[in-house]
Write an enzyme that holds these catalytic residues in place. Structure first.
Site, PDB file in Angstrom:
ATOM      1  CG  ASP A   1      33.271 -16.170 -12.882  1.00 18.70           C
ATOM      2  OD1 ASP A   1      34.489 -16.165 -12.647  1.00 18.70           O
ATOM      3  OD2 ASP A   1      32.559 -17.198 -12.852  1.00 18.70           O
TER       4      ASP A   1
ATOM      5  CG  ASP B   1      35.726 -22.247  -9.103  1.00 20.71           C
ATOM      6  OD1 ASP B   1      35.025 -21.385  -8.554  1.00 20.71           O
ATOM      7  OD2 ASP B   1      35.857 -22.334 -10.347  1.00 20.71           O
TER       8      ASP B   1
HETATM    9  C1  DGJ Z   1      33.664 -19.973 -12.178  1.00 23.13           C
HETATM   10  C2  DGJ Z   1      33.266 -19.562 -10.796  1.00 23.13           C
HETATM   11  O1  DGJ Z   1      34.362 -19.592  -9.939  1.00 23.13           O
HETATM   12  C3  DGJ Z   1      32.153 -20.475 -10.315  1.00 23.13           C
HETATM   13  O2  DGJ Z   1      31.815 -20.162  -8.992  1.00 23.13           O
HETATM   14  C4  DGJ Z   1      30.977 -20.319 -11.235  1.00 23.13           C
HETATM   15  O3  DGJ Z   1      30.494 -19.014 -11.139  1.00 23.13           O
HETATM   16  C5  DGJ Z   1      31.382 -20.638 -12.658  1.00 23.13           C
HETATM   17  N1  DGJ Z   1      32.533 -19.880 -13.053  1.00 23.13           N
HETATM   18  C6  DGJ Z   1      30.255 -20.377 -13.608  1.00 23.13           C
HETATM   19  O4  DGJ Z   1      30.625 -20.505 -14.903  1.00 23.13           O
END
Ligand code: DGJ
Length: 735
Positions: A477, A547
């Site tokens: 991430d 997301d």
């Molecule tokens: C952003 C990601 O896109 C989410 O899926 C998740 O992993 C969060 N970060 C966790 O902080």
């Protein structure tokens, strides 16, 4: 041979799949662009330049007033000597001069494609790609430039990159170094780009070219969700299935620029490369710099063919992971189910439900390390939080394995929290400029990956976890963009290099880790699809697409993402309703069909589902397992565009055209609704196909040209799936 040089006319003719790309050396020293378009068998100067004395166009050759760089279709335009359009590169000499003038000095054609050191790039064998190197020089500045064109024989793809070499005795500063510049002597095009934001990535924006410049860029240090590093020129009237498209996609994850400029005589200059804003590079005497690669795709049949060319090219020539050709596991991710609030028992209970539903991979997301109960702590402390997981990660992973599932883990390795042991020990690891306060983003700071020492720390920390624990999958991430870009470990006149050095540092880290742990499936993520670019795909074969898990939003996001990236690369999960990003309540079936159109998974607490819903989830999983080969390795055809209408439809066809899966979505229910006809694409017209759900048999041409009538339903956010399989001729009689 994909590359032919006609010595007498001094013409280079590049032939890649369905496209020809032609350049000529004029007046012994200028490299001129003549043509990019549909493949022609040979070129005999039909499209010659018409020379004309234009006002305000200076003449390097005083005896010829019709010759000016200002009107010349240049292949790699310079600055300061009469071309007043956008240059492709810029320099600053030690004496402060910013003028440069490139002259052709030679060429070389070789089989295969050289690697781009330290950069992600496509590759090919000596049999399927040839590379042309055109050498140019600015003798005054002591600069040599090599333009690289790699030409893929059976795909309509040419890749470009540029190498700069300081042949002089003094340092030289590169102030602009684009990878692609094409001067097209026509202007009847629309420009297509993909803009967005967090939770709203990749919206299609098509606008006509008029005057001036259409420009998109990122200044955020990453490729960004705000603009994708993609630009396409569409002939007027070109659409999904017909008309010419000229597309470029940048294999780079940092600041970029893509622009198209219309000159006063209606010629256009189409460019792409690293963003020159705050981006310089100092070349000491004898040093080289190579730009990242641009992938140029030509399509004679609209956006659909363009996309399938990108898809195949990326799967065959870019994604280097052994998973490129493998089916990907159905996963469950605990993020939207628990956020930071979990312990071992909660995870195991979710995992047990997942395993009994047939899920294949359990992913533990953010919150397992340091003392991370919120997003403002512990990044950098990559050791397990014993409060939440008293038995450690290994024990958890083994228990998950015992349930018959693989185990995956989340990292955000490029970041550091001020509340972390790493920060207390190494505040110097933060990307920052001295004397200025930090700019915080999502409660965190960015590591200075321009420094090898910091990169090596990241490698060691992640490596330790991957070595000590049986981990099958990693989610990588990255949740904020670069600010306070500077590093006191570099001299003042190298501060303009830090953003690119950050990206090179990241590529170095990913190169080491993904090579060392090649058996691990890596998925990249940047608050969803915020860094969905070919550079990341080179190292990590799939990306969390957004997301935003709302099925209706995802129809658009996945539709537009598919312009360049194949569905197998798009992480797509079923989540709860009301949706956490939009509040929308859409049917479980629709959520499933949208997610099944990509790399399928779940992101919810299965324990909160009713028995009936859980049964349905099991059916979805069984269904995806059956259709997975077609979805993940078939060809993808977009049919109806949710950016334009109340519908979204698409279908997948296996490579052998024996199986097809079509999805139909109608977003809002309508009064007096028309009966919709779904016309599939890409089937074999002469084959017979049996529809799974009702056993009816249709011919391929019938499904494509007649189409199937979709029964009416009073339902918002409606989704349907139709699966087809070829039957042998004669079998239909027995039906
Ligand atoms: C952003 C990601 O896109 C989410 O899926 C998740 O992993 C969060 N970060 C966790 O902080």
């Amino acid at each position: 041979m994909p590359i032919v040089y006609d010595k007498s006319r001094k013409i280079f003719h590049l032939q890649a799949g369905d496209t020809s790309y032609i350049m000529q050396i004029v007046k012994e020293k200028y490299l001129v662009h003549l043509y990019w378009g549909r493949r022609i068998s040979s070129y005999h100067e039909s499209r010659r330049i018409i020379w004309k004395d234009r006002g305000f166009a200076p003449n390097p050759d005083t005896s010829d007033r019709t010759f000016s760089l200002d009107t010349l279709p240049q292949e790699y335009p310079q600055t300061g000597n009469g071309d007043f359009r956008n240059p492709a590169y810029g320099i600053r000499q030690e004496n402060g001069s910013r003028i440069s003038n490139l002259e052709y000095i030679g060429y070389e054609i070789s089989d295969g494609k050289p690697k781009l050191p330290g950069l992600p790039a496509s590759s090919g064998s000596k049999k399927n790609v040839q590379t042309l190197k055109v050498y140019m020089e600015d003798a005054v500045a002591g600069l040599n430039v090599c333009l690289l064109y790699s030409v893929f024989a059976s795909e309509s793809v040419i890749t470009r990159s540029v190498i700069f070499l300081n042949k002089g005795k003094k340092p030289l500063h590169l102030t602009k170094m684009l990878s692609m510049s094409v001067d097209i002597r026509e202007d009847e095009f629309d420009v297509l780009t993909l803009y967005g934001a967090h939770n709203n990535e990749r919206n299609m924006d098509r606008r006509p070219l008029s005057s001036g410049t259409v420009k998109i860029e990122s200044l955020r240090g990453t490729s960004s969700p705000h603009q994708a590093p993609f630009m396409a020129l569409l002939r007027k009237g070109a659409d999904e299935d017909q008309g010419e498209v000229f597309a470029a996609n940048f294999v780079y994850s940092g600041n970029f620029l893509a622009e198209v400029q219309v000159d006063p005589y209606r010629n256009i200059r189409f460019q792409m490369g690293m963003n020159p804003w705050n981006g310089e590079w100092k070349l000491e005497a004898g040093e080289m710099f190579q730009t990242p690669e641009v992938v140029m795709v030509y399509s004679k049949q609209g956006l659909g063919e363009m996309s399938r060319t990108f898809h195949k090219f990326y799967q065959n020539h870019l994604v280097r992971s052994p998973y490129a050709k493998k089916e990907r596991p159905i996963l469950i991710n605990n993020w939207e189910a628990t956020f930071f609030d979990f312990d071992e028992e909660k995870l195991l209970s979710l995992a047990r439900k997942a395993a009994s539903a047939g899920i294949e991979l359990f992913v533990l997301d953010d919150g397992w390390f340091g003392h991370r109960d919120a997003d403002d702590s512990s990044l950098g402390d990559w050791f397990v939080d014993k409060r939440k997981l008293p038995n450690g990660l290994k024990s958890l992973a083994e228990k998950i394995h015992d349930m018959g599932m693989q185990f995956g883990l989340w990292f955000e390795p490029e970041m550091i929290s001020q509340d972390s042991e790493l920060y207390r020990k190494h505040p110097d690891y933060v990307l920052h400029t001295e004397e200025r306060p930090y700019t915080i983003g999502r409660g965190q700071l960015v590591l200075d990956l321009s420094r090898k020492e910091v990169c090596d720390y990241v490698i060691a920390a992640v490596r330790q976890i991957l070595k000590d624990n049986p981990i099958d999958y990693v989610k990588w991430d990255m949740n904020r963009h670069l600010t306070d870009v500077g590093s006191m470990y570099f001299e003042p006149d190298r501060q303009g290099e830090i953003t690119h050095r950050y990206v090179l540092g990241l590529y170095y880290i990913m190169d080491v880790l993904t090579s060392e742990f090649s058996e691990i499936l890596f998925e990249s993520c940047s608050s969803g699809g915020g860094r969905f670019d070919p550079g990341m795909l080179y190292y990590m074969p799939q990306t969390w697409c957004s997301d935003n898990t709302d099925a209706v939003c995802r129809m658009k996001i996945q539709y537009a993402t598919s312009l360049t990236y194949p569905p197998i690369t798009m992480g797509a999960h079923v989540s709860v309703v009301p949706n956490q990003q939009t509040g929308r309540v859409s049917p479980l079936a629709t959520r499933g069909y949208v997610a099944m159109s990509g790399n399928f998974g779940y992101e919810l607490d299965l324990g909160n589902l009713t028995d009936e819903e859980l049964e349905y989830v099991k059916e979805q999983i069984q269904c995806y397992k059956m259709i997975r080969p077609v979805i993940q390795h078939g060809d993808f055809y977009r049919i109806r565009n949710p950016f334009n209408e109340n519908l979204a439809t698409w279908n997948f066809v296996s490579q052998d055209q024996k199986r097809a899966v079509a999805f139909f979505f109608e977003i809002l229910s309508q009064p007096a609704a028309p009966v919709r006809i779904l016309k599939l694409k890409g089937l074999h017209p002469d084959k017979l196909y049996r529809r799974y759900d009702n056993g009816e048999i249709y011919s391929g041409d019938e499904l494509m040209y007649c189409g199937i009538s979709i029964p009416l339903k009073k339902e918002d956010f409606r989704g349907e799936m139709y699966c087809f399989e070829e039957i042998e001729k004669g079998e239909e009689n027995g039906h």
